[in-house]
Design a protein around this motif. Structure first.
Motif, PDB file in Angstrom:
ATOM      1  N   ASP A  90       0.836  -1.194   0.000  1.00 19.99           N
ATOM      2  CA  ASP A  90       0.000   0.000   0.000  1.00 19.99           C
ATOM      3  C   ASP A  90       0.872   1.246   0.000  1.00 19.99           C
ATOM      4  OD1 ASP A  90      -1.853   2.013   0.384  1.00 19.99           O
ATOM      5  OD2 ASP A  90      -3.117   0.789   1.678  1.00 19.99           O
ATOM      6  N   ASP A 107      -6.469  -1.047   7.507  1.00 22.42           N
ATOM      7  CA  ASP A 107      -6.933  -0.249   6.364  1.00 22.42           C
ATOM      8  C   ASP A 107      -6.105  -0.482   5.113  1.00 22.42           C
ATOM      9  OD1 ASP A 107      -7.775   2.677   8.386  1.00 22.42           O
ATOM     10  OD2 ASP A 107      -8.932   0.882   7.872  1.00 22.42           O
ATOM     11  N   VAL A 108      -5.089  -1.331   5.187  1.00 27.13           N
ATOM     12  CA  VAL A 108      -4.217  -1.535   4.028  1.00 27.13           C
ATOM     13  C   VAL A 108      -5.029  -2.044   2.840  1.00 27.13           C
ATOM     14  CG1 VAL A 108      -2.324  -2.930   3.119  1.00 27.13           C
ATOM     15  CG2 VAL A 108      -2.132  -1.892   5.383  1.00 27.13           C
ATOM     16  N   CYS A 109      -4.935  -1.281   1.728  1.00 32.86           N
ATOM     17  CA  CYS A 109      -5.584  -1.649   0.461  1.00 32.86           C
ATOM     18  C   CYS A 109      -7.075  -1.916   0.620  1.00 32.86           C
ATOM     19  CB  CYS A 109      -4.900  -2.866  -0.158  1.00 32.86           C
ATOM     20  SG  CYS A 109      -3.183  -2.562  -0.630  1.00 32.86           S
ATOM     21  N   GLN A 110      -7.718  -1.161   1.490  1.00 33.85           N
ATOM     22  CA  GLN A 110      -9.134  -1.362   1.747  1.00 33.85           C
ATOM     23  C   GLN A 110     -10.029  -0.324   1.080  1.00 33.85           C
ATOM     24  OE1 GLN A 110      -9.748  -4.241   2.683  1.00 33.85           O
ATOM     25  NE2 GLN A 110      -9.873  -4.428   4.886  1.00 33.85           N
ATOM     26  N   SER A 133      -6.882   3.887  -1.904  1.00 31.39           N
ATOM     27  CA  SER A 133      -5.613   3.219  -1.638  1.00 31.39           C
ATOM     28  C   SER A 133      -4.816   3.078  -2.930  1.00 31.39           C
ATOM     29  CB  SER A 133      -5.865   1.821  -1.053  1.00 31.39           C
ATOM     30  OG  SER A 133      -6.608   1.887   0.147  1.00 31.39           O
ATOM     31  N   ARG A 134      -3.526   3.254  -2.814  1.00 30.95           N
ATOM     32  CA  ARG A 134      -2.648   3.090  -3.978  1.00 30.95           C
ATOM     33  C   ARG A 134      -1.845   1.820  -3.759  1.00 30.95           C
ATOM     34  NH1 ARG A 134       1.201   6.786  -4.310  1.00 30.95           N
ATOM     35  NH2 ARG A 134       0.886   7.674  -2.245  1.00 30.95           N
ATOM     36  N   CYS A 135      -2.353   0.742  -4.355  1.00 30.24           N
ATOM     37  CA  CYS A 135      -1.796  -0.565  -4.065  1.00 30.24           C
ATOM     38  C   CYS A 135      -1.251  -1.266  -5.287  1.00 30.24           C
ATOM     39  CB  CYS A 135      -2.869  -1.442  -3.409  1.00 30.24           C
ATOM     40  SG  CYS A 135      -3.333  -0.859  -1.774  1.00 30.24           S
ATOM     41  N   SER A 170      -0.070   4.220  -0.277  1.00 34.47           N
ATOM     42  CA  SER A 170      -0.683   5.375   0.379  1.00 34.47           C
ATOM     43  C   SER A 170      -0.403   5.390   1.880  1.00 34.47           C
ATOM     44  CB  SER A 170      -2.200   5.377   0.139  1.00 34.47           C
ATOM     45  OG  SER A 170      -2.794   4.199   0.644  1.00 34.47           O
ATOM     46  N   PRO A 179      -1.493   3.816   4.888  1.00 33.85           N
ATOM     47  CA  PRO A 179      -2.545   4.139   5.854  1.00 33.85           C
ATOM     48  C   PRO A 179      -2.024   4.079   7.286  1.00 33.85           C
ATOM     49  CG  PRO A 179      -2.785   1.897   5.056  1.00 33.85           C
ATOM     50  CD  PRO A 179      -1.698   2.526   4.234  1.00 33.85           C
TER      51      PRO A 179
END
Length: 131
Positions: free
Chosen positions: A101, A110-113, A117-119, A103, A105
């Motif tokens: 991720d 909240d990772v890639c949720q 999100s920039r994943c 972004s 978080p």
């Protein structure tokens, strides 16, 4: 680019170790996560880890059975991430994907949720657990 490996078909109670290797981008500064998606179900966050590797998050159903870790500079593996799966259950059957991720978080859950999100995602590796 992320690439997973280590999946397979195993009997319930067995163990597997999934690996995620990053190429073309350093992942050492970003939180990472493992997701899984079972047939006919939505993708779900299984585990996440901070960039330093000091903090982790686990989905309740895998706590105590799954262990996520990152490769270290000492091992020359800062572009690697792992998920150890122990005491596997048939309910763990899914395609497991790793993600980074960008972004960053504030909460690992909240990772890639989010849509924001920039994943980066891998293609996934199949884990099949039979009883």
């Amino acid at each position: 680019q992320l690439e997973e490996s280590g999946g397979g078909s195993v009997q319930a109670g067995a163990s597997l170790r999934l690996s995620c290797i990053a190429t073309g981008r350093t992942i050492s500064r970003y939180p990472m996560a493992w997701f899984r998606q079972a047939a006919g179900k939505e993708r779900e966050l299984v585990a996440a880890i901070t960039w330093s590797g000091t903090n982790t998050y686990y989905k309740d159903s895998v706590k105590g059975r799954f262990t996520m870790s990152r490769g270290t500079a000492r091992d020359g593996a800062t572009n690697r991430m792992y998920l150890r799966l122990d005491a596997l259950e048939p309910e763990d059957t899914a395609v497991y994907s790793c993600a980074a991720d960008l972004s960053i978080p504030t909460s690992l859950s909240d990772v890639c949720q989010f849509l924001s999100s920039r994943c980066s995602w891998g293609q996934g590796t199949q884990v099949t657990v039979f009883s």
